[in-house]
Design an enzyme around this catalytic site. Sequence first.
Site, short mmCIF file in Angstrom:
data_model
loop_
_atom_site.label_atom_id
_atom_site.label_comp_id
_atom_site.label_asym_id
_atom_site.label_seq_id
_atom_site.Cartn_x
_atom_site.Cartn_y
_atom_site.Cartn_z
N GLN A 1 26.27 17.71 39.01
CA GLN A 1 25.62 18.35 40.23
C GLN A 1 24.50 19.29 39.68
OE1 GLN A 1 29.19 20.58 41.70
NE2 GLN A 1 29.56 19.11 43.24
N TYR B 1 26.94 9.25 49.62
CA TYR B 1 25.59 9.00 50.55
C TYR B 1 26.28 8.46 51.91
CZ TYR B 1 22.50 9.85 46.54
OH TYR B 1 21.99 10.51 45.68
N ASP C 1 21.08 17.04 39.43
CA ASP C 1 20.82 16.34 40.82
C ASP C 1 19.62 16.96 41.35
OD1 ASP C 1 20.88 14.94 43.03
OD2 ASP C 1 22.81 15.41 43.52
N SER D 1 19.36 16.71 45.32
CA SER D 1 20.11 17.85 46.03
C SER D 1 19.09 19.04 45.89
CB SER D 1 21.40 18.10 45.44
OG SER D 1 22.07 17.15 45.82
#
Length: 374
Positions: free
Chosen positions: A123, A226, A126, A129
């Site tokens: 995370q 996704y 990423d 994001s």
Amino acid sequence: MKIAILREAAGESRVAAIPETVKKFIGLGASVAVEKGAGEGASLGDEAFAEAGAAIEDRGALVADADIILCISGPDALGQTKPGALLIGALDPVRRGEAVKVYAAAGLEALAMEWMPRITRAQSMDILSSQSNLAGYKAVVDAAASYGRAFPMMMTAAGTISPTRLFVMGVGVAGLQAIATGRRLGAQVSATDVRSATREQIQSLGAKPIFVDNVAGIEGEGTGGYAGETSDEYKAAQAELVSAHIAKQDIVITTALIPGRPAPRLVSDAQVATMRRGSVIVDLAADAGGNVEGCVPGETVERHGVTIIGARNLAQGLAADSSALFARNLYNFLAAFWDKDAGRPVLPDEDEIVKAIRLTKDGKVVNERLLVNA
């Protein structure tokens, strides 16, 4: 290990490192060199990098002995590079297949950060994001700038101004931030997505969920978090629901993308025609073909009195913040694989993250996604 930070090509204002990450890389035991003028578009002068401990170099000297080369967008040409050097950034491997082959031929190990798997330990790495978060915010700000009315309800001695009605289509990272931003500005916000799990997320932000119920195919959950494809029955039902809803909206933000495929068509020209004159649509999927019929990537057009903004790379319009987030994503990735004893990152072949983002190694294209499409 020498880490090199490239100056991006014209039109790209972001930079792949900030003084904070330069200091952190040096703390790992690496040396850092930054190409002259690399941070200008993000309001970072060469002196800021120098104060953080980086050397300032021209492109030739920068990459010739670099062990790791960090960039925002994949460069078309680098010049003489060190065999086995890592090239890390948003390399756009599907659309820039020839460039990937050039990287392989040069002996570079190219790592595409936009193919980072959406798993818990990745995370903080990423880039999609972090950049989408800013893009969602900027989409609403740009829409507000184009829309000739105020967002919040205002009660004045001369009468009441009704709140702007904002509809977000696609509730990923960008969509959620668009909802939050619209709410902060005082808009009346609604949102939809093919993934039923997003209903609670929409409600948690104070927006109204618009969903097709009791129709097979709503679970449009693809791999890696996704969106995926939905049934034809669901598509028809959604189109009917959206047609009725969109005619009442002042601003529409579309964000729907399916990895490796053209963006799904969410808004037809006929639906645009039902919106009142002066309304605004911001299509965040413009580069992938667009969610909106009539959208032109990188341009603002008017159809039926409605302004359609073909948004491209909105995050770079907030270059200082987007550079900081991107740079931290890169640092977090390298730090996670950094071997202190070896003084360098070690990338195991079977690691889930490495397998997903590694494009080239030992002079060959090795990524399965590219080999399947070859």
